[in-house]
Design a protein around this motif. Structure first.
Motif, PDB file in Angstrom:
ATOM      1  N   ARG A 158      -0.129 -26.099  -8.095  1.00  0.00           N
ATOM      2  CA  ARG A 158       0.228 -27.438  -8.594  1.00  0.00           C
ATOM      3  C   ARG A 158       1.748 -27.602  -8.614  1.00  0.00           C
ATOM      4  NH1 ARG A 158      -4.088 -29.995 -11.781  1.00  0.00           N
ATOM      5  NH2 ARG A 158      -5.908 -28.644 -11.775  1.00  0.00           N
ATOM      6  N   ASN A 194       4.545 -30.251  -6.515  1.00  0.00           N
ATOM      7  CA  ASN A 194       5.401 -31.152  -7.292  1.00  0.00           C
ATOM      8  C   ASN A 194       6.748 -30.472  -7.547  1.00  0.00           C
ATOM      9  OD1 ASN A 194       6.179 -33.374  -8.745  1.00  0.00           O
ATOM     10  ND2 ASN A 194       4.759 -33.053 -10.433  1.00  0.00           N
ATOM     11  N   TYR A 220       7.884 -27.603 -15.792  1.00  0.00           N
ATOM     12  CA  TYR A 220       6.601 -26.933 -16.041  1.00  0.00           C
ATOM     13  C   TYR A 220       6.764 -25.780 -17.036  1.00  0.00           C
ATOM     14  CZ  TYR A 220       3.992 -29.315 -12.318  1.00  0.00           C
ATOM     15  OH  TYR A 220       3.349 -30.243 -11.546  1.00  0.00           O
ATOM     16  N   THR A 248       2.492 -36.943 -12.590  1.00  0.00           N
ATOM     17  CA  THR A 248       1.688 -35.901 -11.941  1.00  0.00           C
ATOM     18  C   THR A 248       1.830 -34.578 -12.681  1.00  0.00           C
ATOM     19  OG1 THR A 248       1.895 -36.982  -9.800  1.00  0.00           O
ATOM     20  CG2 THR A 248       1.311 -34.657  -9.776  1.00  0.00           C
ATOM     21  N   ARG A 249       3.052 -34.222 -13.085  1.00  0.00           N
ATOM     22  CA  ARG A 249       3.282 -32.985 -13.844  1.00  0.00           C
ATOM     23  C   ARG A 249       2.510 -33.014 -15.156  1.00  0.00           C
ATOM     24  NH1 ARG A 249       6.336 -32.665 -17.946  1.00  0.00           N
ATOM     25  NH2 ARG A 249       7.674 -34.348 -17.259  1.00  0.00           N
ATOM     26  N   ASP A 266      -1.113 -32.580 -14.334  1.00  0.00           N
ATOM     27  CA  ASP A 266      -1.369 -31.200 -13.907  1.00  0.00           C
ATOM     28  C   ASP A 266      -1.504 -30.266 -15.107  1.00  0.00           C
ATOM     29  OD1 ASP A 266      -1.295 -31.805 -11.210  1.00  0.00           O
ATOM     30  OD2 ASP A 266       0.747 -31.043 -10.900  1.00  0.00           O
ATOM     31  N   TRP A 278      -4.853 -28.347 -16.277  1.00  0.00           N
ATOM     32  CA  TRP A 278      -4.791 -26.886 -16.292  1.00  0.00           C
ATOM     33  C   TRP A 278      -5.229 -26.354 -17.645  1.00  0.00           C
ATOM     34  CZ3 TRP A 278      -0.333 -23.442 -17.682  1.00  0.00           C
ATOM     35  CH2 TRP A 278      -0.538 -22.132 -17.235  1.00  0.00           C
TER      36      TRP A 278
END
Length: 183
Positions: free
Chosen positions: A57, A61, A68, A98-99, A102, A106
């Protein structure tokens, strides 16, 4: 007159039963140990999959890579925008959205939300905590910790300070760490 005995005496039957019971107890204990070992192996396989999942992921990105970084224990709330990609998906998300999506997805995976029994999540790691460390050079370290079935030793006791700081230290903590570089 000859006295011939036919059949078994009660004592012989009792001795045979004792031997049989001892053997069966051994087989049952072996079965329990095998089940525990199988479960521990399954948990480690899941941790490996989850560490690889977040790295993939992050690769998709790259502009958000440093963001992250963090410690995750399944406490993120669902983002307002679903950024699933798939056939027929028409939602367009920014890199930041998107982060966020994600990380939420997760966490749901390692919490077991993809496998439900009634309303209870049953498919995840037991007591999972994940830690992600990202450096500006693209070096990434993902650590997954979870609670094992039996007490043996702390899985992070002889690891780096970052790994030791992930999850709760105890003699049932298991760890899996994956280090890579994302360029």
């Amino acid at each position: 007159m000859k006295n011939q005995q036919k059949g078994l005496s009660l004592i012989e039957v009792m001795v045979s039963l004792v031997i049989l019971v001892v053997g069966l107890i051994g087989i049952f204990n072996l079965h329990i140990i095998a089940k525990r070992g199988s479960f521990e192996s399954f948990q480690q396989t899941q941790a490996t999959y989850l560490a690889n999942d977040i790295i993939n992921r992050m690769k998709l990105n790259r502009s958000q890579l440093l963001l992250y970084r963090g410690t995750y224990a399944g406490l993120l709330s669902k983002p307002g925008k679903s950024c699933d990609v798939g056939v027929g998906a028409t939602v367009i998300c920014s890199n930041a959205e998107t982060r966020t999506w994600d990380l939420y997805q997760w966490e749901q995976l390692f919490g077991g939300a993809s496998e439900l029994q009634g309303t209870k999540s049953v498919g995840g790691l037991d007591g999972a905590t994940a830690c992600v460390d990202v450096k500006a050079t693209g070096e990434v370290l993902v650590v997954m910790t979870w609670r094992g079935v039996r007490s043996v030793s702390d899985g992070a006791s002889n690891k780096s300070d970052f790994v030791k700081g992930c999850g709760t230290a105890n003699d049932r903590r298991r760890t899996y760490s994956l280090s890579t570089v994302i360029i």
